[in-house]
Design a protein around this motif. Structure first.
Motif, mmCIF file in Angstrom:
data_model
loop_
_atom_site.group_PDB
_atom_site.id
_atom_site.type_symbol
_atom_site.label_atom_id
_atom_site.label_comp_id
_atom_site.label_asym_id
_atom_site.label_seq_id
_atom_site.Cartn_x
_atom_site.Cartn_y
_atom_site.Cartn_z
ATOM 1 N N SER A 156 0.761 -1.208 -0.068
ATOM 2 C CA SER A 156 -0.304 0.138 -0.660
ATOM 3 C C SER A 156 0.868 1.612 -0.123
ATOM 4 N N THR A 157 2.301 0.904 0.387
ATOM 5 C CA THR A 157 2.833 1.832 0.492
ATOM 6 C C THR A 157 3.460 2.460 -0.271
ATOM 7 N N GLY A 158 3.547 1.470 -1.737
ATOM 8 C CA GLY A 158 4.569 0.873 -3.447
ATOM 9 C C GLY A 158 5.427 0.462 -2.721
ATOM 10 N N ILE A 159 5.875 -0.055 -1.714
ATOM 11 C CA ILE A 159 7.016 -0.628 -0.728
ATOM 12 C C ILE A 159 6.537 -2.087 -0.336
ATOM 13 N N ASN A 160 7.288 -2.776 -0.119
ATOM 14 C CA ASN A 160 6.959 -4.276 0.266
ATOM 15 C C ASN A 160 6.626 -4.082 2.237
ATOM 16 N N THR A 161 5.684 -4.437 2.657
ATOM 17 C CA THR A 161 5.941 -4.408 4.114
ATOM 18 C C THR A 161 5.224 -5.688 4.497
ATOM 19 N N CYS A 162 5.489 -5.857 6.291
ATOM 20 C CA CYS A 162 5.407 -6.789 6.217
ATOM 21 C C CYS A 162 3.618 -7.056 6.608
ATOM 22 N N PRO A 163 2.761 -7.708 6.247
ATOM 23 C CA PRO A 163 1.572 -8.009 6.510
ATOM 24 C C PRO A 163 0.960 -8.026 7.372
ATOM 25 N N ASN A 164 -0.108 -7.735 8.346
ATOM 26 C CA ASN A 164 -0.709 -7.223 9.062
ATOM 27 C C ASN A 164 -0.486 -8.525 10.097
ATOM 28 N N GLY A 165 0.007 -8.417 11.835
ATOM 29 C CA GLY A 165 -0.399 -9.440 12.389
ATOM 30 C C GLY A 165 1.214 -10.241 12.123
ATOM 31 N N LYS A 166 2.076 -10.216 11.081
ATOM 32 C CA LYS A 166 3.319 -10.810 10.901
ATOM 33 C C LYS A 166 3.837 -10.232 11.398
ATOM 34 N N ILE A 167 5.191 -10.739 12.718
ATOM 35 C CA ILE A 167 6.313 -10.161 12.887
ATOM 36 C C ILE A 167 7.471 -10.754 12.396
ATOM 37 N N CYS A 168 8.862 -9.952 13.007
ATOM 38 C CA CYS A 168 10.127 -10.455 12.614
ATOM 39 C C CYS A 168 10.747 -10.928 13.256
ATOM 40 N N ARG A 169 11.148 -12.553 12.926
ATOM 41 C CA ARG A 169 11.540 -13.596 13.333
ATOM 42 C C ARG A 169 12.858 -14.077 12.428
ATOM 43 N N PRO A 170 14.005 -14.600 13.573
ATOM 44 C CA PRO A 170 15.243 -15.313 11.817
ATOM 45 C C PRO A 170 14.445 -15.654 11.463
ATOM 46 N N PHE A 171 15.279 -16.454 10.379
ATOM 47 C CA PHE A 171 14.348 -16.864 8.929
ATOM 48 C C PHE A 171 14.799 -18.426 9.656
ATOM 49 N N ALA A 172 14.870 -18.564 10.327
ATOM 50 C CA ALA A 172 15.543 -20.398 11.068
ATOM 51 C C ALA A 172 14.346 -20.391 11.967
ATOM 52 N N GLU A 173 13.462 -19.762 12.064
ATOM 53 C CA GLU A 173 12.585 -20.312 12.793
ATOM 54 C C GLU A 173 11.574 -19.946 11.816
ATOM 55 N N ILE A 174 11.364 -19.508 10.860
ATOM 56 C CA ILE A 174 10.210 -18.872 9.886
ATOM 57 C C ILE A 174 10.715 -20.207 8.917
ATOM 58 N N TYR A 175 11.665 -20.589 8.401
ATOM 59 C CA TYR A 175 11.567 -22.190 7.812
ATOM 60 C C TYR A 175 11.634 -23.715 8.642
ATOM 61 N N GLU A 176 11.255 -22.694 9.366
ATOM 62 C CA GLU A 176 11.657 -24.242 10.412
ATOM 63 C C GLU A 176 13.129 -24.940 10.339
ATOM 64 N N ASN A 177 13.797 -23.946 10.389
ATOM 65 C CA ASN A 177 15.711 -24.368 10.336
ATOM 66 C C ASN A 177 15.838 -25.404 9.439
ATOM 67 N N ASP A 178 15.475 -24.875 7.928
ATOM 68 C CA ASP A 178 15.836 -26.433 6.840
ATOM 69 C C ASP A 178 15.778 -25.835 5.491
ATOM 70 N N ALA A 179 17.084 -25.867 4.774
ATOM 71 C CA ALA A 179 17.166 -25.722 3.949
ATOM 72 C C ALA A 179 16.388 -25.383 2.788
ATOM 73 N N THR A 180 15.741 -26.713 1.969
ATOM 74 C CA THR A 180 14.789 -26.928 1.437
ATOM 75 C C THR A 180 13.994 -26.278 1.278
ATOM 76 N N THR A 181 13.276 -25.978 2.695
ATOM 77 C CA THR A 181 11.983 -25.193 3.087
ATOM 78 C C THR A 181 12.196 -24.140 3.006
ATOM 79 N N PHE A 182 13.382 -23.372 3.135
ATOM 80 C CA PHE A 182 13.567 -21.760 2.315
ATOM 81 C C PHE A 182 13.874 -21.429 0.908
ATOM 82 N N CYS A 183 14.614 -22.257 0.209
ATOM 83 C CA CYS A 183 14.892 -22.344 -1.054
ATOM 84 C C CYS A 183 14.011 -22.942 -1.531
ATOM 85 N N GLU A 184 12.547 -23.138 -1.874
ATOM 86 C CA GLU A 184 11.474 -23.285 -2.548
ATOM 87 C C GLU A 184 10.538 -22.438 -2.048
#
Length: 227
Positions: A156-184
């Motif tokens: 909405s601002t013209g640049i990507n911002t976090c979706p409502n209700g989403k907070i920033c966390r380490p990739f390792a949490e977001i992708y369950e510490n799994d390389a394949t999940t991240f890449c795909e």
């Protein structure tokens, strides 16, 4: 010898665009700043240099996305200045972007995707597990608020911002510490991680483009499946 499992994957992933791409071994998909057909460039910037002998991109494009924090309305640093990507991680994202913009090797995986910045994209391109693992190791401690960067951000601002209700966390949490999940998941299944003993794409290489032979293999399998 390549496994029957791999050949089944080729069949399942034989997705096509409605636009005609007669040469699957040497093609550019339809996107902003892409060439119509691959051709040599005298120079490409940064991590894109290995693509200069035959590329779908121009020098100015490669310099722009290397140097800018925002490219086509997207920033990697959507979690704010305290969580900007490290230089090591950013280099891997630049390599990934070089493949997206410059690679002439995506023909067998082009599909329709009509959005503001393109009419086509690639999906399920086989990606070498060793390269995925190296990318993950460089980035697993970075921060994001959204697991799939190819869709779902707030623009909405013209640049990507976090979706409502989403907070920033380490990739390792977001992708369950799994390389394949991240890449795909990171670009909504542009990549399909496969073992290195199967034909697979590289985004980090020097010298002759090793992806030419990979495209030739899959284009041949696709021709067999379709014809």
């Amino acid at each position: 010898m390549f496994s029957t499992r791999l050949l089944a994957l080729v069949s399942l992933c034989a997705l096509v665009s409605t636009k005609e791409h007669p040469d699957l071994l040497n093609t550019c998909f339809d996107a902003r700043y892409h060439k119509d057909t691959p051709s040599p460039e005298e120079e490409l910037h940064g991590q894109c240099a290995p693509w200069k002998d035959r590329s779908c991109c121009y020098y100015n494009t490669t310099k722009a996305f290397h140097d800018s924090d925002v490219w086509l309305g997207f920033t990697y640093n959507h979690c704010g200045p305290d969580h900007s990507l490290s230089e090591t991680c950013r280099q891997w994202f630049n390599k990934d972007m070089c493949f997206y913009d410059c690679s002439p090797n995506t023909g067998p995986w082009i599909v329709d995707n009509v959005i503001r910045i393109r009419n086509e994209r690639f999906m399920h391109v086989p990606f070498c597990a060793s390269q995925c693992n190296a990318w993950w190791e460089a980035c697993k401690n970075e921060f994001t608020c959204h697991d799939t960067w190819g869709k779902g951000f707030n623009y909405s601002t013209g640049i990507n911002t976090c979706p409502n209700g989403k907070i920033c966390r380490p990739f390792a949490e977001i992708y369950e510490n799994d390389a394949t999940t991240f890449c795909e998941k990171i670009w909504y299944y542009s990549w399909k991680v496969v073992p290195d003993d199967q034909p697979c794409m590289k985004i980090d290489f020097t010298g002759k483009n090793p992806n030419d032979d990979v495209t030739k293999f899959y284009a041949g399998q696709r021709s067999g499946v379709l014809g």
